[in-house]
Design a protein around this motif. Sequence first.
Motif, mmCIF file in Angstrom:
data_model
loop_
_atom_site.group_PDB
_atom_site.id
_atom_site.type_symbol
_atom_site.label_atom_id
_atom_site.label_comp_id
_atom_site.label_asym_id
_atom_site.label_seq_id
_atom_site.Cartn_x
_atom_site.Cartn_y
_atom_site.Cartn_z
ATOM 1 N N ASP A 26 -22.066 1.241 28.620
ATOM 2 C CA ASP A 26 -21.198 2.405 28.372
ATOM 3 C C ASP A 26 -21.059 2.687 26.877
ATOM 4 O OD1 ASP A 26 -20.699 3.171 30.969
ATOM 5 O OD2 ASP A 26 -18.862 1.988 31.143
ATOM 6 N N ILE A 27 -20.922 1.654 26.071
ATOM 7 C CA ILE A 27 -20.824 1.837 24.618
ATOM 8 C C ILE A 27 -22.098 2.512 24.104
ATOM 9 C CG2 ILE A 27 -20.779 0.617 22.395
ATOM 10 C CD1 ILE A 27 -18.055 0.790 23.761
ATOM 11 N N LEU A 28 -23.239 2.040 24.552
ATOM 12 C CA LEU A 28 -24.508 2.650 24.122
ATOM 13 C C LEU A 28 -24.597 4.113 24.540
ATOM 14 C CD1 LEU A 28 -27.090 -0.179 24.842
ATOM 15 C CD2 LEU A 28 -26.445 0.745 22.609
ATOM 16 N N ARG A 29 -24.109 4.401 25.731
ATOM 17 C CA ARG A 29 -24.189 5.778 26.234
ATOM 18 C C ARG A 29 -23.195 6.706 25.554
ATOM 19 N NH1 ARG A 29 -22.451 6.212 31.496
ATOM 20 N NH2 ARG A 29 -22.983 8.382 31.340
ATOM 21 N N LEU A 30 -21.980 6.244 25.363
ATOM 22 C CA LEU A 30 -20.904 7.139 24.957
ATOM 23 C C LEU A 30 -20.592 7.126 23.466
ATOM 24 C CD1 LEU A 30 -18.563 6.299 27.956
ATOM 25 C CD2 LEU A 30 -20.146 8.220 27.742
ATOM 26 N N LYS A 31 -20.835 6.025 22.798
ATOM 27 C CA LYS A 31 -20.456 5.919 21.393
ATOM 28 C C LYS A 31 -21.655 5.625 20.507
ATOM 29 C CE LYS A 31 -15.865 4.448 22.587
ATOM 30 N NZ LYS A 31 -14.729 3.626 22.278
ATOM 31 N N LYS A 39 -34.475 10.651 28.708
ATOM 32 C CA LYS A 39 -34.992 9.492 29.441
ATOM 33 C C LYS A 39 -34.158 8.255 29.123
ATOM 34 C CE LYS A 39 -39.052 6.577 30.129
ATOM 35 N NZ LYS A 39 -38.226 5.446 30.425
ATOM 36 N N ASP A 40 -33.765 8.089 27.865
ATOM 37 C CA ASP A 40 -32.908 6.959 27.495
ATOM 38 C C ASP A 40 -31.592 7.017 28.262
ATOM 39 O OD1 ASP A 40 -34.820 6.171 25.607
ATOM 40 O OD2 ASP A 40 -33.844 7.313 24.007
ATOM 41 N N GLU A 41 -31.016 8.196 28.339
ATOM 42 C CA GLU A 41 -29.756 8.388 29.052
ATOM 43 C C GLU A 41 -29.919 8.040 30.543
ATOM 44 O OE1 GLU A 41 -25.789 9.190 29.557
ATOM 45 O OE2 GLU A 41 -26.851 9.125 27.655
ATOM 46 N N ARG A 42 -31.002 8.507 31.143
ATOM 47 C CA ARG A 42 -31.281 8.192 32.554
ATOM 48 C C ARG A 42 -31.454 6.694 32.756
ATOM 49 N NH1 ARG A 42 -34.802 12.502 32.188
ATOM 50 N NH2 ARG A 42 -36.559 11.083 32.128
ATOM 51 N N ASP A 43 -32.193 6.068 31.843
ATOM 52 C CA ASP A 43 -32.422 4.624 31.953
ATOM 53 C C ASP A 43 -31.110 3.843 31.858
ATOM 54 O OD1 ASP A 43 -35.131 5.052 32.236
ATOM 55 O OD2 ASP A 43 -35.634 4.474 30.179
ATOM 56 N N LEU A 44 -30.240 4.237 30.952
ATOM 57 C CA LEU A 44 -28.956 3.548 30.804
ATOM 58 C C LEU A 44 -28.071 3.756 32.036
ATOM 59 C CD1 LEU A 44 -28.165 4.189 27.035
ATOM 60 C CD2 LEU A 44 -28.660 1.983 28.111
ATOM 61 N N ARG A 45 -28.060 4.962 32.574
ATOM 62 C CA ARG A 45 -27.281 5.214 33.795
ATOM 63 C C ARG A 45 -27.821 4.371 34.951
ATOM 64 N NH1 ARG A 45 -27.520 10.804 32.436
ATOM 65 N NH2 ARG A 45 -29.025 11.078 34.093
ATOM 66 N N SER A 46 -29.136 4.296 35.056
ATOM 67 C CA SER A 46 -29.763 3.506 36.107
ATOM 68 C C SER A 46 -29.441 2.019 35.931
ATOM 69 C CB SER A 46 -31.273 3.723 36.089
ATOM 70 O OG SER A 46 -31.908 2.916 37.034
ATOM 71 N N LEU A 47 -29.503 1.546 34.700
ATOM 72 C CA LEU A 47 -29.187 0.146 34.421
ATOM 73 C C LEU A 47 -27.749 -0.159 34.832
ATOM 74 C CD1 LEU A 47 -29.749 -2.624 33.227
ATOM 75 C CD2 LEU A 47 -29.216 -1.676 30.970
ATOM 76 N N LYS A 48 -26.828 0.712 34.464
ATOM 77 C CA LYS A 48 -25.422 0.507 34.817
ATOM 78 C C LYS A 48 -25.253 0.450 36.339
ATOM 79 C CE LYS A 48 -20.814 2.395 34.322
ATOM 80 N NZ LYS A 48 -19.973 3.422 33.735
ATOM 81 N N LYS A 49 -25.912 1.355 37.027
ATOM 82 C CA LYS A 49 -25.815 1.397 38.494
ATOM 83 C C LYS A 49 -26.339 0.096 39.100
ATOM 84 C CE LYS A 49 -27.428 4.034 42.460
ATOM 85 N NZ LYS A 49 -28.241 5.163 42.905
ATOM 86 N N HIS A 50 -27.479 -0.381 38.611
ATOM 87 C CA HIS A 50 -28.063 -1.609 39.139
ATOM 88 C C HIS A 50 -27.199 -2.820 38.816
ATOM 89 C CE1 HIS A 50 -31.758 0.742 39.721
ATOM 90 N NE2 HIS A 50 -32.016 -0.163 40.640
ATOM 91 N N LEU A 51 -26.648 -2.877 37.612
ATOM 92 C CA LEU A 51 -25.837 -4.023 37.226
ATOM 93 C C LEU A 51 -24.630 -4.194 38.139
ATOM 94 C CD1 LEU A 51 -25.841 -3.780 33.327
ATOM 95 C CD2 LEU A 51 -26.868 -5.591 34.721
#
Length: 76
Positions: A26-31, A39-51
């Motif tokens: 979330d810090i990487l995505r929002l701040k 693509k970076d944003e999609r990858d981070l959202r996907s990572l968060k969902k999987h975690l």
Amino acid sequence: MKKVTEDCWEGSFPRTNVIWLIYLVDILRLKKSFESRSKDERDLRSLKKHLGKYQSAREALLDPSFGHLFVDPPGI
């Protein structure tokens, strides 16, 4: 984390490591202070969902779907 530990901070609670990883995503995505691509944003959202489905950081790291994220250090 309070819910996971039931407010008993002395014990070992592997799930809290996963919660920290989700927080860092979330810090990487929002701040972020760097320019990212969609693509970076999609990858981070996907990572968060999987975690969110793991009970420990170890369990997440052993998932084959994360294998492509690891890079061998030079010389190995």
